[in-house]
Design a protein around this motif. Structure first.
Motif, PDB file in Angstrom:
ATOM      1  N   UNK A 146       0.834  -1.198   0.000  1.00 51.16           N
ATOM      2  CA  UNK A 146       0.000   0.000   0.000  1.00 51.16           C
ATOM      3  C   UNK A 146       0.865   1.241   0.000  1.00 51.16           C
ATOM      4  N   UNK A 147       0.223   2.414  -0.076  1.00 48.70           N
ATOM      5  CA  UNK A 147       1.005   3.649  -0.088  1.00 48.70           C
ATOM      6  C   UNK A 147       1.728   3.843   1.241  1.00 48.70           C
ATOM      7  N   UNK A 148       2.952   4.321   1.181  1.00 48.53           N
ATOM      8  CA  UNK A 148       3.714   4.538   2.408  1.00 48.53           C
ATOM      9  C   UNK A 148       4.212   5.965   2.479  1.00 48.53           C
ATOM     10  N   UNK A 149       4.927   6.260   3.523  1.00 45.05           N
ATOM     11  CA  UNK A 149       5.645   7.529   3.588  1.00 45.05           C
ATOM     12  C   UNK A 149       6.909   7.288   4.394  1.00 45.05           C
ATOM     13  N   UNK A 166       4.393   2.213   8.486  1.00 49.67           N
ATOM     14  CA  UNK A 166       3.119   2.667   9.058  1.00 49.67           C
ATOM     15  C   UNK A 166       2.938   4.137   8.695  1.00 49.67           C
ATOM     16  N   UNK A 167       2.304   4.399   7.552  1.00 46.19           N
ATOM     17  CA  UNK A 167       2.189   5.791   7.095  1.00 46.19           C
ATOM     18  C   UNK A 167       1.254   6.611   7.980  1.00 46.19           C
ATOM     19  N   UNK A 168       1.407   7.920   7.902  1.00 51.05           N
ATOM     20  CA  UNK A 168       0.540   8.839   8.646  1.00 51.05           C
ATOM     21  C   UNK A 168       1.240   9.379   9.875  1.00 51.05           C
TER      22      UNK A 168
END
Lengths: 460, 460
Positions: B219-222, B229-231
């Motif tokens: 999934x999208x990450x950062x 664990x994005x966000x």
């Protein structure tokens, strides 16, 4: 000490703190359970959903709470794309969206979907006509932020929503930056928000999906939050988030006017106080508390460090402040100067004296950074030399390539050229931006043996 | 009033509350920022990670914080499967995992992966040999909980980890139920936990991935939490989660002994106080605070409601307390009675008097529910009748089919049969369980015109 980075995270609103404390005692149990502690938790969750929906302008059953704004965007994009998979796999986003939208778009592309990035003008705004042109038969979803997080420019959401509606394409609005100030008007289909941007606690985002919008949640789910956000609800924080959204909305009109006046001072006075500055973003259609400017011949990281030492917390889209050494994608898309970039975003309640003190401190701070870097003085001496010059700035990071260019431009005659060799990614943005600020002609770039050659012709 | 559902969510530990309050002021800023508020937040985050890693028994850089235990499991399963995609797409889980693991497994299967569910014995425990038998050349991942959330049975994690290690397959341990009590021993590869199970706040889970385990976040990450664990980090809650984990661990040995004695009272005395009860789960290898039993001829929802009125908050795996009208998958996998199911899970600090009062109240409460349902008395009168009988319980929900069976079993002679027609999913589990409890022979089931026919032969 003044915290001027509310666009990253706002300090906790007193109402959020109060609500959080109260619901720590009442809202820790599982709201899915039928015993008294569970029923109490369910009441709190329902009330928070109603309050948040009222602020967003949707029905409570259209809104779910997520663990963050980022997760709201990720879930919203994935669910909307999957819901319209039969229509097609084309996604439209603006070039200046928050990274959470761009990351979701990357995943979609990597998975075989197609993507159109709609560009922006020099103020950072999209043109509704560009969205209209990007729409295709197979467009599943379009995304547009309500306002830009780096420069504060408000987007024409109502017009873009209208264009999308005419084509039968849902529009997802990332409203993270604007939700504190008011509802997003217009016929949006999905909307994402983030509580810690409006003075709520971290750990809470929201996703609204209008009835009638096809939506298929992706990944493993459970029975919580209408199957759209799995995992135990972050309940005390959700209660605090809803309470503080309502509280900031009650104060929004007055506070917006006050902050707008304060940011207007910065917009107007920084160019007068600091030579070689470009203020970026739309001067009128903008968030009340955000103002962004870039300073020629300044290393953004050093400037942030010096401002921090002087008691000001701000952020920057300069390449030297990012781990990837590339300038912010927003500044790049706008085509504005990125070196020495400073974003000031005032939290509600910011004192006018703090802004005044910032305006006092800034000129000296910038000057000191420039002096350390050996930047050219604002007025350059004209020195006649050969018609063409080459500046080798290979291996030197922003802002050195621009500083070296500025130092030698006076050494070529009017009509002569300077060729800057650079392997720094920021030069691609900052050399043209420098030319625009200085009234010199940017001829273009070409590959060199190492790095890239940027050609500049002296005009004045 | 006594809250006996700690396995769902534990009330906030005083240390968690304290830490949360303190870090609301210090930990609201973005820990990725370089100014003072960001650096303070980063220090808090780093310290919380170190404390949590110490409690888990891993390196700090192996542990990330997630928005919930459920999300930790989802991310862990997806990332581990993707990391070993080249090996194959076979996943092993036990039949009694938490729904978060089973949901992740469903998504994997729907996406074309293959799945083996390892069964359990009547106590709810898996057999390491069954895991060994399930392992294949293309097994990418195996999952096993440290202890079961519904019946408290501890799983042989060390042995299963050994079996997996020998085959070169990583083992993901869902440690949500046991992390409060101690580290998970053995050579696990990934581990998930949930703060609100150990007295921390909701909104925080943790995922540990041992160095050397192939892991590809999906999934999208950062850039946050090592890209896993994005966000925006839920920081004050993370600080509170780590602080409370350390605090409950300091008290764990003494509190475990105390709670074990209290649950032992329930295990021993409920069957003596209430007729027709089956206590389920392993009597020795079990969590200190959890005890589960099922009461024949009792409607679980009514029982929970009556216990709630009497001041006790418990949960149930009965079909009538679930929205799907199916009994808990755990009780089904164990093959034990599901009707009138009650899970008592004591939070740390539970007073012995509350347990005693529960034991006082329970017999009368169960008897009242049974009377309302017209359940047969514990000792049935033998009434001779024809050799075979048909009971039509179509359209009747649990526990009615079993009640009707019990009412007529005395009407057939020894050797005669009762054929129960039922379209209630719980009957499939509860009629065989009743036979086992009553010493009658369960012959089997067959499709009927409507629903299913369950055949029982009278033995005593």
């Amino acid at each position: 000490m003044a915290y001027f980075d509310a666009a990253s995270a706002a300090p906790l609103h007193p109402v959020a703190r109060q609500a959080l404390l109260a619901s720590l005692d009442e809202g820790w149990a599982d709201p899915a359970r039928l015993y008294r502690e569970g029923r109490r938790a369910r009441l709190l969750l329902d009330a928070a959903r109603e309050a948040a929906a009222e602020c967003v302008g949707c029905r409570p059953d259209e809104l779910v709470f997520t663990p963050s704004g980022t997760r709201a965007v990720h879930s919203g994009v994935a669910g909307a794309l999957a819901g319209r998979r039969r229509v097609g796999r084309h996604l439209i986003v603006s070039a200046v969206e928050h990274s959470s939208v761009l990351h979701a778009a990357e995943v979609h592309e990597a998975d075989g979907g197609s993507l159109t990035q709609v560009g922006v003008d020099r103020t950072g705004a999209v043109d509704p006509a560009a969205y209209a042109a990007a729409l295709r038969e197979d467009t599943a979803l379009a995304c547009l932020q309500s306002a830009n997080h780096e420069v504060g420019t408000e987007q024409p959401v109502t017009e873009v929503a209208e264009v999308c509606r005419a084509a039968g394409v849902p529009l997802l609005v990332d409203a993270a930056q604007s939700l504190a100030w008011g509802r997003v008007e217009g016929g949006w289909s999905l909307l994402a928000g983030s509580a810690h941007k409006w003075g709520g606690p971290s750990g809470v985002g929201l996703l609204a999906v209008r009835k009638g919008v096809r939506f298929a949640p992706q990944g493993p789910g459970d029975e919580r939050e209408s199957g759209r956000a799995p995992g135990f609800e972050n309940l005390p924080a959700i209660v605090a988030a809803a309470a503080s959204l309502r509280a900031v909305r009650a104060e929004a009109a007055a506070e917006a006017a006050r902050l707008r006046e304060l940011t207007e001072r910065i917009r107007a006075r920084v160019p007068a106080l600091v030579p070689d500055v470009e203020v970026v973003g739309d001067p009128a259609r903008r968030l009340p508390g955000v103002v962004t400017f870039s300073c020629l011949y300044v290393d953004g990281e050093t400037l942030l460090h010096e401002l921090d030492r002087a008691g000001f917390s701000v952020s920057s889209g300069s390449s030297c402040t990012s781990s990837t050494l590339t300038p912010s994608h927003v500044l790049r898309a706008m085509g504005v100067l990125s070196e020495g970039n400073v974003r000031v975003s005032l939290p509600p309640g910011t004192a006018a004296e703090d802004v005044e003190r910032f305006l006092e401190v800034l000129p000296g701070t910038v000057a000191a950074v420039r002096e350390k870097l050996g930047a050219p003085a604002a007025t350059e001496t004209v020195r006649a030399a050969g018609p063409d010059l080459v500046v080798d700035a290979l291996g030197r990071r922003c802002p050195i390539p621009v500083i070296e260019l500025a130092k030698v431009i006076g050494d070529v005659p009017v009509g002569g050229t300077v060729r800057v060799l650079s392997d720094d990614e920021a030069a691609r943005l900052d050399i043209p931006a420098w030319c625009e600020m200085r009234g010199q002609e940017y001829v273009g770039e070409e590959p060199a043996d190492r790095g890239t050659a940027y050609l500049v012709r002296r005009i004045t």
